[in-house]
Design an enzyme around this catalytic site. Structure first.
Site, PDB file in Angstrom:
ATOM      1  N   LEU A  82       0.903  -1.104   0.033  1.00 19.95           N
ATOM      2  CA  LEU A  82       0.137   0.028   0.025  1.00 19.95           C
ATOM      3  C   LEU A  82       0.956   1.212  -0.132  1.00 19.95           C
ATOM      4  CD1 LEU A  82      -2.609  -1.014   2.555  1.00 19.95           C
ATOM      5  CD2 LEU A  82      -2.963  -1.143   0.220  1.00 19.95           C
ATOM      6  N   SER A  83       0.226   2.411  -0.324  1.00 20.28           N
ATOM      7  CA  SER A  83       1.228   3.734  -0.348  1.00 20.28           C
ATOM      8  C   SER A  83       1.728   3.881   0.984  1.00 20.28           C
ATOM      9  CB  SER A  83       0.616   4.915  -1.072  1.00 20.28           C
ATOM     10  OG  SER A  83      -0.840   4.903  -0.066  1.00 20.28           O
ATOM     11  N   GLU A  84       1.038   3.423   2.096  1.00 21.75           N
ATOM     12  CA  GLU A  84       1.629   3.502   3.701  1.00 21.75           C
ATOM     13  C   GLU A  84       0.948   2.517   4.318  1.00 21.75           C
ATOM     14  OE1 GLU A  84       2.213   8.106   2.162  1.00 21.75           O
ATOM     15  OE2 GLU A  84       0.363   6.852   2.164  1.00 21.75           O
ATOM     16  N   THR A  85       1.887   2.189   5.074  1.00 26.12           N
ATOM     17  CA  THR A  85       1.674   1.256   6.421  1.00 26.12           C
ATOM     18  C   THR A  85       2.101   1.766   7.597  1.00 26.12           C
ATOM     19  OG1 THR A  85       1.737  -0.639   4.929  1.00 26.12           O
ATOM     20  CG2 THR A  85       1.917  -1.064   7.205  1.00 26.12           C
ATOM     21  N   HIS A 137      -3.061  10.856   4.864  1.00 24.07           N
ATOM     22  CA  HIS A 137      -4.054   9.997   4.832  1.00 24.07           C
ATOM     23  C   HIS A 137      -3.825   8.967   6.038  1.00 24.07           C
ATOM     24  CE1 HIS A 137      -2.307   6.631   2.482  1.00 24.07           C
ATOM     25  NE2 HIS A 137      -3.431   5.753   3.067  1.00 24.07           N
TER      26      HIS A 137
END
Length: 284
Positions: free
Chosen positions: A42-45, A78
């Site tokens: 994912l774009s961020e974890t 986000h």
């Protein structure tokens, strides 16, 4: 450990930007955090931890570490909202919900407001680490990376609040949507492009896209940190007023919506809906 995935900047499933949240992660090594972020892709974890002693003394509710597939970030938008929602949902809180949280992260302490019965949250944009117009070489690189003429760029400025964003203003939302970037030419730049929507029935005031190939995220679906940077920049050059909306993710078949406002003190706030989609456990 408890594990949550939250769709952020949407109130309809599968149309926002998901963030993976690992709770009670203080036993994990940096290497394991980075490996899991690469694995989720994912774009961020993010990883929820107890605040540091200094953070706790300043009122922090939790500490957050934020990883992309390419490495750690001091701040991202986000993930801030999605992780706050995951933290809230994991608490045994007697109604009413708290109206404000304090998140500790690499960028310091971030205020988070709780709105709309806990589903819509807003974060206070952190100070810019870099601002001002780009130099001629960067301007030329931006045009090449976006495959557009330099004359198509209405303005370009550093709006870096942690991830490294440089903002590029195009003439219209349609111009933003037709960009087909050259990621190799982009190199290490993290580029956010924006253009105004026209007409009374417009879906939002501004259309935006965010490109971060050096972070392992060629195009991010919806980007709170970029929204925060645009919130401090676009009103000052007359593109929008002090309160406006940003649509993002259209090219990726998402429909993210960011609500940007500036309060009487000049603080920029970025608000969006949050929707938990996966709640379970992860073994790391």
């Amino acid at each position: 450990m408890r594990y949550t995935e939250v769709d952020v900047f949407t109130n309809r499933a599968l149309l926002g930007n998901p963030v993976a949240v690992v709770h009670d992660a203080d036993g994990l090594s940096d290497e394991t955090m980075a490996a899991f972020a690469r694995w989720t892709n994912l774009s961020e974890t993010t990883f929820l931890l107890p605040p540091t002693p200094a953070g706790a003394a300043a009122g922090a509710d939790y500490r957050l570490r934020i990883f992309t597939p390419g490495g750690e970030l001091p701040f991202a938008g986000h993930p801030t909202l999605g992780s706050a929602r995951a933290w809230l949902d994991a608490q045994t809180i007697v109604e009413p919900l708290p109206k404000q949280l304090i998140q500790e992260c690499g960028a310091g302490l971030i205020d988070v407001r709780v709105e709309s019965n806990g589903s819509r949250l807003a974060f206070a944009a952190p100070p810019l680490l870099r601002s001002g117009p780009v130099d001629d070489a960067t301007y030329a690189q931006l045009a090449a990376a976006l495959r557009i003429s330099p004359t198509d760029i209405q303005a370009a400025q550093w709006i870096d609040n942690g991830p490294g964003w440089v903002g590029v203003l195009l003439a219209s939302a349609d111009a933003v949507l037709t960009v087909r970037p050259d990621f190799a030419a982009m190199g290490s730049l993290r580029v956010g492009i924006a253009g105004p929507h026209a007409g009374a029935s417009r879906p939002a005031d501004v259309e935006a896209r965010a490109f971060g190939p050096s972070l392992g995220v060629p195009e991010d679906p919806v980007t709170g940190s970029l929204g925060a940077g645009l919130g401090g920049w676009l009103p000052g050059i007359g593109v929008v007023g002090e309160t406006f909306t940003i649509r993002q993710g259209t090219v990726l078949q998402r429909r993210g919506l960011l609500h940007i406002s500036r309060d009487e003190s000049g603080q920029v706030w970025v608000a969006g809906d949050t929707l938990p989609l996966i709640i379970g456990e992860v073994t790391l």
